[in-house]
Design a protein around this motif. Sequence first.
Motif, PDB file in Angstrom:
ATOM      1  N   HIS A   8     -10.636  -4.504   7.335  1.00  0.00           N
ATOM      2  CA  HIS A   8     -11.308  -4.461   6.038  1.00  0.00           C
ATOM      3  C   HIS A   8     -10.436  -4.999   4.900  1.00  0.00           C
ATOM      4  O   HIS A   8     -10.768  -4.846   3.737  1.00  0.00           O
ATOM      5  CB  HIS A   8     -11.733  -3.028   5.712  1.00  0.00           C
ATOM      6  N   GLU A   9      -9.335  -5.649   5.253  1.00  0.00           N
ATOM      7  CA  GLU A   9      -8.385  -6.114   4.236  1.00  0.00           C
ATOM      8  C   GLU A   9      -9.030  -7.083   3.250  1.00  0.00           C
ATOM      9  O   GLU A   9      -8.825  -6.976   2.030  1.00  0.00           O
ATOM     10  CB  GLU A   9      -7.184  -6.775   4.909  1.00  0.00           C
ATOM     11  N   LYS A  10      -9.800  -8.031   3.753  1.00  0.00           N
ATOM     12  CA  LYS A  10     -10.450  -8.992   2.855  1.00  0.00           C
ATOM     13  C   LYS A  10     -11.407  -8.283   1.903  1.00  0.00           C
ATOM     14  O   LYS A  10     -11.481  -8.615   0.711  1.00  0.00           O
ATOM     15  CB  LYS A  10     -11.207 -10.059   3.648  1.00  0.00           C
ATOM     16  N   THR A  11     -12.133  -7.285   2.416  1.00  0.00           N
ATOM     17  CA  THR A  11     -13.069  -6.544   1.562  1.00  0.00           C
ATOM     18  C   THR A  11     -12.322  -5.805   0.450  1.00  0.00           C
ATOM     19  O   THR A  11     -12.751  -5.793  -0.699  1.00  0.00           O
ATOM     20  CB  THR A  11     -13.891  -5.549   2.395  1.00  0.00           C
ATOM     21  N   ASP A  19      -8.255   9.375  -5.640  1.00  0.00           N
ATOM     22  CA  ASP A  19      -8.130   9.422  -7.094  1.00  0.00           C
ATOM     23  C   ASP A  19      -8.391   8.046  -7.710  1.00  0.00           C
ATOM     24  O   ASP A  19      -9.148   7.900  -8.667  1.00  0.00           O
ATOM     25  CB  ASP A  19      -6.713   9.902  -7.444  1.00  0.00           C
ATOM     26  N   GLY A  20      -7.772   7.021  -7.146  1.00  0.00           N
ATOM     27  CA  GLY A  20      -7.952   5.667  -7.663  1.00  0.00           C
ATOM     28  C   GLY A  20      -9.349   5.126  -7.453  1.00  0.00           C
ATOM     29  O   GLY A  20      -9.845   4.317  -8.250  1.00  0.00           O
ATOM     30  N   MET A  21     -10.014   5.573  -6.396  1.00  0.00           N
ATOM     31  CA  MET A  21     -11.357   5.078  -6.131  1.00  0.00           C
ATOM     32  C   MET A  21     -12.355   5.506  -7.202  1.00  0.00           C
ATOM     33  O   MET A  21     -13.398   4.874  -7.368  1.00  0.00           O
ATOM     34  CB  MET A  21     -11.824   5.543  -4.747  1.00  0.00           C
ATOM     35  N   ILE A  56      -0.071  -7.675  -7.699  1.00  0.00           N
ATOM     36  CA  ILE A  56      -0.733  -6.644  -6.900  1.00  0.00           C
ATOM     37  C   ILE A  56      -0.600  -6.962  -5.419  1.00  0.00           C
ATOM     38  O   ILE A  56      -0.973  -8.056  -4.974  1.00  0.00           O
ATOM     39  CB  ILE A  56      -2.226  -6.531  -7.292  1.00  0.00           C
ATOM     40  N   ASP A  57      -0.050  -6.009  -4.681  1.00  0.00           N
ATOM     41  CA  ASP A  57       0.067  -6.121  -3.220  1.00  0.00           C
ATOM     42  C   ASP A  57      -0.672  -4.926  -2.625  1.00  0.00           C
ATOM     43  O   ASP A  57      -0.212  -3.789  -2.720  1.00  0.00           O
ATOM     44  CB  ASP A  57       1.543  -6.098  -2.824  1.00  0.00           C
ATOM     45  N   ILE A  58      -1.826  -5.179  -2.003  1.00  0.00           N
ATOM     46  CA  ILE A  58      -2.641  -4.060  -1.522  1.00  0.00           C
ATOM     47  C   ILE A  58      -1.998  -3.314  -0.349  1.00  0.00           C
ATOM     48  O   ILE A  58      -2.440  -2.213  -0.022  1.00  0.00           O
ATOM     49  CB  ILE A  58      -4.083  -4.504  -1.154  1.00  0.00           C
ATOM     50  N   HIS A  59      -0.945  -3.865   0.236  1.00  0.00           N
ATOM     51  CA  HIS A  59      -0.257  -3.136   1.311  1.00  0.00           C
ATOM     52  C   HIS A  59       0.450  -1.888   0.786  1.00  0.00           C
ATOM     53  O   HIS A  59       0.743  -0.969   1.558  1.00  0.00           O
ATOM     54  CB  HIS A  59       0.742  -4.044   2.024  1.00  0.00           C
ATOM     55  N   PHE A  60       0.703  -1.838  -0.519  1.00  0.00           N
ATOM     56  CA  PHE A  60       1.277  -0.622  -1.099  1.00  0.00           C
ATOM     57  C   PHE A  60       0.339   0.574  -0.922  1.00  0.00           C
ATOM     58  O   PHE A  60       0.779   1.719  -0.923  1.00  0.00           O
ATOM     59  CB  PHE A  60       1.581  -0.817  -2.591  1.00  0.00           C
ATOM     60  N   LEU A  61      -0.949   0.304  -0.786  1.00  0.00           N
ATOM     61  CA  LEU A  61      -1.923   1.391  -0.616  1.00  0.00           C
ATOM     62  C   LEU A  61      -1.712   2.152   0.690  1.00  0.00           C
ATOM     63  O   LEU A  61      -2.133   3.302   0.812  1.00  0.00           O
ATOM     64  CB  LEU A  61      -3.352   0.840  -0.658  1.00  0.00           C
ATOM     65  N   LYS A  62      -1.043   1.519   1.660  1.00  0.00           N
ATOM     66  CA  LYS A  62      -0.875   2.136   2.981  1.00  0.00           C
ATOM     67  C   LYS A  62      -0.019   3.395   2.938  1.00  0.00           C
ATOM     68  O   LYS A  62      -0.113   4.250   3.828  1.00  0.00           O
ATOM     69  CB  LYS A  62      -0.260   1.131   3.957  1.00  0.00           C
ATOM     70  N   THR A  77     -20.646   0.636   1.693  1.00  0.00           N
ATOM     71  CA  THR A  77     -20.474   0.224   3.090  1.00  0.00           C
ATOM     72  C   THR A  77     -19.125   0.646   3.667  1.00  0.00           C
ATOM     73  O   THR A  77     -18.869   0.444   4.857  1.00  0.00           O
ATOM     74  CB  THR A  77     -20.612  -1.302   3.236  1.00  0.00           C
ATOM     75  N   LEU A  78     -18.245   1.209   2.826  1.00  0.00           N
ATOM     76  CA  LEU A  78     -16.916   1.617   3.270  1.00  0.00           C
ATOM     77  C   LEU A  78     -16.732   3.121   3.131  1.00  0.00           C
ATOM     78  O   LEU A  78     -17.575   3.798   2.542  1.00  0.00           O
ATOM     79  CB  LEU A  78     -15.834   0.916   2.428  1.00  0.00           C
ATOM     80  N   ASN A  79     -15.592   3.605   3.621  1.00  0.00           N
ATOM     81  CA  ASN A  79     -15.200   4.981   3.329  1.00  0.00           C
ATOM     82  C   ASN A  79     -13.693   5.002   3.106  1.00  0.00           C
ATOM     83  O   ASN A  79     -13.011   3.978   3.260  1.00  0.00           O
ATOM     84  CB  ASN A  79     -15.624   5.951   4.434  1.00  0.00           C
ATOM     85  N   LEU A  80     -13.170   6.145   2.752  1.00  0.00           N
ATOM     86  CA  LEU A  80     -11.760   6.261   2.371  1.00  0.00           C
ATOM     87  C   LEU A  80     -10.830   5.816   3.504  1.00  0.00           C
ATOM     88  O   LEU A  80      -9.829   5.120   3.268  1.00  0.00           O
ATOM     89  CB  LEU A  80     -11.457   7.707   1.971  1.00  0.00           C
ATOM     90  N   ASP A  81     -11.167   6.192   4.747  1.00  0.00           N
ATOM     91  CA  ASP A  81     -10.303   5.874   5.879  1.00  0.00           C
ATOM     92  C   ASP A  81     -10.246   4.376   6.170  1.00  0.00           C
ATOM     93  O   ASP A  81      -9.268   3.883   6.733  1.00  0.00           O
ATOM     94  CB  ASP A  81     -10.775   6.611   7.134  1.00  0.00           C
ATOM     95  N   GLN A  82     -11.292   3.644   5.806  1.00  0.00           N
ATOM     96  CA  GLN A  82     -11.352   2.213   6.128  1.00  0.00           C
ATOM     97  C   GLN A  82     -10.596   1.340   5.128  1.00  0.00           C
ATOM     98  O   GLN A  82     -10.365   0.161   5.396  1.00  0.00           O
ATOM     99  CB  GLN A  82     -12.815   1.761   6.189  1.00  0.00           C
ATOM    100  N   LEU A  83     -10.191   1.902   4.008  1.00  0.00           N
ATOM    101  CA  LEU A  83      -9.571   1.087   2.960  1.00  0.00           C
ATOM    102  C   LEU A  83      -8.259   0.456   3.403  1.00  0.00           C
ATOM    103  O   LEU A  83      -7.864  -0.584   2.875  1.00  0.00           O
ATOM    104  CB  LEU A  83      -9.338   1.929   1.700  1.00  0.00           C
TER     105      LEU A  83
END
Length: 353
Positions: A205-208, A172-174, A157-163, A194-200
């Motif tokens: 917020h990467e660590k979160t 949808d995934g949330m 899993i590489d969370i940078h793919f979410l960008k 504490t977050l919203n869609l734009d902050q993901l």
Amino acid sequence: MARSITVTTPQTEYDITIDAGWIDTQKLNEIIQNRKYLIVTDETVYSHYEELLNPFECVVLPVGEGTKSLKYFEKVIDMLQDKQFNRSSVLIAFGGGVIGDLTGYVAASYMRGIHFVQIPTTMLAMVDSSVGGKVAINHTSAKNLIGAFYQPEAVYIDIHFLKTLPKKILSDGMAEVIKYGLGFDDHLFDKLETLNLDQLNDSEHEKTVLDIVETCCRIKAQIVHEDERDVAMRQLLNLGHTIGHAIEQFYQYKKYTHGQAIAIGMVVKSKIALLEKRIDQQTCERIENLFEQYHLPLELDDPKMFSTILEAIHLDKKSTGSQIKWICVDAIGKCRIEGTQYEEIVRKIKNIE
């Protein structure tokens, strides 16, 4: 530093590795390990990562739920046969849940099982469909009707793919992420508030986000360890899905995404919990507010259609005889399985309309 989670089942053990910005050409070559391989992806993912994938042998499939079909299952099987794949070969699913499910089912079926690896590129796939070995394709009568339990050899899993995800797909995934908070972990639910869609995808917020993905995967890994074959507690992961799958089926997978459909399903479960006094009004509002926070619907555009949609529940794979495995919400972070008659579900839903 990469996070690692080990999934243990009676037959196998594999690792989920989670990090940010680490999947590159070198990593793909390490995964392949000089084996005969094929990367399975879709047109949208390939368009974003053509530079990364271009040096490798890929099959690029159409985008959408329609790809999880016998037609594309046969197409990939034909390619493996043409390339003389054997049991030491490896398939790599590089994409979202549709690609992962199709690739996994091909891997489970070809020569009674070859190696496969999951590299999920959507939030839904990262936290849910890439983990646990439930692989399937759809039939005209029901979603995921043709499938198997077949574990990958690894999940990367590489969370940078979410960008690169459009907001609708990230939203949808949330829905699946919220499911883990609502059904299993109240601290995760608190964190999501504490977050919203734009902050993901904000670097700050990467660590979160890594923490959130890791938490979901740990919950899934533990449940799969205890119930790989989905006969007991793993059915808790279907929170919101009985109604959600019925909605998707009724609208032929066109009007509502999977996340939107299960979000509506979870809101219905929460309203029933309020009506039955298992949660209070404030808790119900917190649940609804969180779905809205991530741009997910609370109800159908035409709520009157529920009566018709309910008929599709009979086709859902979680039905057992005349009973349906109904997942109840008892509190934020707590859900349970209840065997319920179809008629009782209809009554409950009509009571909240």
